[in-house]
Design an enzyme around this catalytic site. Structure first.
Site: not given
Length: 392
Positions: A217, A222, A224-226
């Protein structure tokens, strides 16, 4: 196979509160993945499905027409997992400078996802390696440098603690590594992407790297999207899929609870095999569905093209509109004029013919700024992704 915790906990303190943050062990997993016949069979089937999907691009008269919509579908689905309420139509209306049916920031967020993926793919095709530098570049595009995004340090790895679930680190569901461990975690992560200390097959690498990225992380927002976008970039970088036609986010969205539970199970119990089974199934289902959708869209466009060709003198302009709608199935008369180079009067006449044939339908009742949809084409693209109570 029994494994110990896939990393270690560090006692961390911030704002007067102490908590345990998790630092993942470097990839690949130790002990090595237990490739049972069932797991191997899943990945073999997934690889065959990916190969078939990749071959679809060779069958398309113009792959760019389909790719425009496929990339946007993945952007919408990945953002839906994070709670964004933008539909495919909202995104396309936003790109046409039309007012979408959701808050503008939701539509902007999905639009930035599209831009981020396109930026990453363009850099890879230009010979730039998949690396931490490229990941930062893609993140900068994804988050944006104005408004809400400016506060989230776009393109910069975080320098403060983040957590998942709960209201603070002390009651969080999961706490990623502290900031002083991020550089080392990411150094090992980049080495793994570059097949160090050992070579990992591309599809397995994508599955393992996704979990590791989510665990580290490394950004304030962002992740999760990345992390999902990274799958497409890595498969492209390793030559497994030439075009980003795979939409894993649809499978992840439909099985969201299992998706998050398996990510956490890897960290806590080292159950990489369960995650790999899920990932293999996701690739198989998603690639098969994407290939089927592409063929259905191609057949629909061909059938409608033959019907339009029978219009006689009006056929040429109507076919030009038809082709433009295959790229962007939600469009305005003005955007179609700009795309085709036809005059507004010719576009409007062609749209009348296409409406009469049932190819397009007007979504608005405005005299100006009318919005049209290539209805059946849009319905195929929208399968499995409609928001509750809303259409495309």
């Amino acid at each position: 196979m029994k494994r110990s915790l896939q990393g270690h906990y560090l006692k961390t303190a911030t704002a007067g509160e102490s908590f345990n943050s998790f630092v993942p062990a470097p990839l690949p997993p130790r002990p090595a993945i237990d490739w049972t016949p069932a797991l191997r069979s899943r990945f073999d089937a997934a690889l065959v499905a990916l190969g078939r999907l990749d071959a679809v691009t060779d069958l398309l008269p113009n792959a760019a027409l389909l790719l425009y919509s496929f990339v946007r579908k993945e952007a919408v689905l990945s953002s839906m997992i994070e709670g964004t309420q933008s539909s495919l139509a909202d995104l396309m209306l936003f790109e046409l400078d039309e007012q979408p049916g959701v808050p503008l920031e939701d539509a902007r967020e999905v639009s930035r996802y599209v831009a981020a993926l396109e930026h990453g793919l363009q850099r890879l095709r230009g010979g730039f390696p998949l690396s931490l530098r490229l990941i930062r570049e893609v993140h900068a595009v994804l988050i944006g440098d104005h408004g809400r995004g400016a506060r989230l340090t776009p393109g910069e790895f975080r320098t403060s603690q983040v957590w998942i679930g709960g209201t603070r680190p002390g009651n969080a569901v999961f706490v990623p590594p502290p900031t002083n461990e991020i550089d080392e975690c990411l150094r090992h992560f980049e080495r793994f992407l570059h097949d160090l200390p050992e070579t990992t097959s591309p599809l397995v690498k994508a599955a393992l790297a996704h979990v590791q990225f989510e665990t580290i992380h490394p950004f304030l927002d962002g992740n999760g999207r990345l992390g999902r976008l990274l799958i497409a970039l890595q498969l492209s970088a390793d030559g497994l899929l030439r075009e980003p036609m795979l939409s894993l986010s649809l499978h992840f969205k439909e099985h969201r609870q299992t998706y998050y539970e398996l990510l956490n199970a890897v960290r806590l119990t080292g159950d990489w095999e369960a995650w790999l089974e899920f990932f293999g199934d996701a690739v198989l289902a998603s690639a098969t569905q994407a290939a089927t959708s592409a063929r259905r869209l191609l057949e629909l466009a061909s059938t409608d093209g033959q019907r339009i060709a029978a219009l006689g003198r009006a056929a040429a302009s109507a076919l030009a509109i038809h082709q433009a709608l295959q790229r962007q199935p939600i469009a305005t008369a003005a955007s179609l004029t700009a795309t085709t180079g036809l005059t507004p009067a010719t576009v409007n006449k062609a749209l009348v013919h296409l409406e009469r044939l049932g190819v397009v339908a007007e979504l608005t009742r405005k005299l100006r700024g009318r919005v049209f949809s290539y209805v059946r084409y849009a319905e195929i693209l929208n399968e499995g992704m409609a928001l509750p109570g809303r259409g495309l």
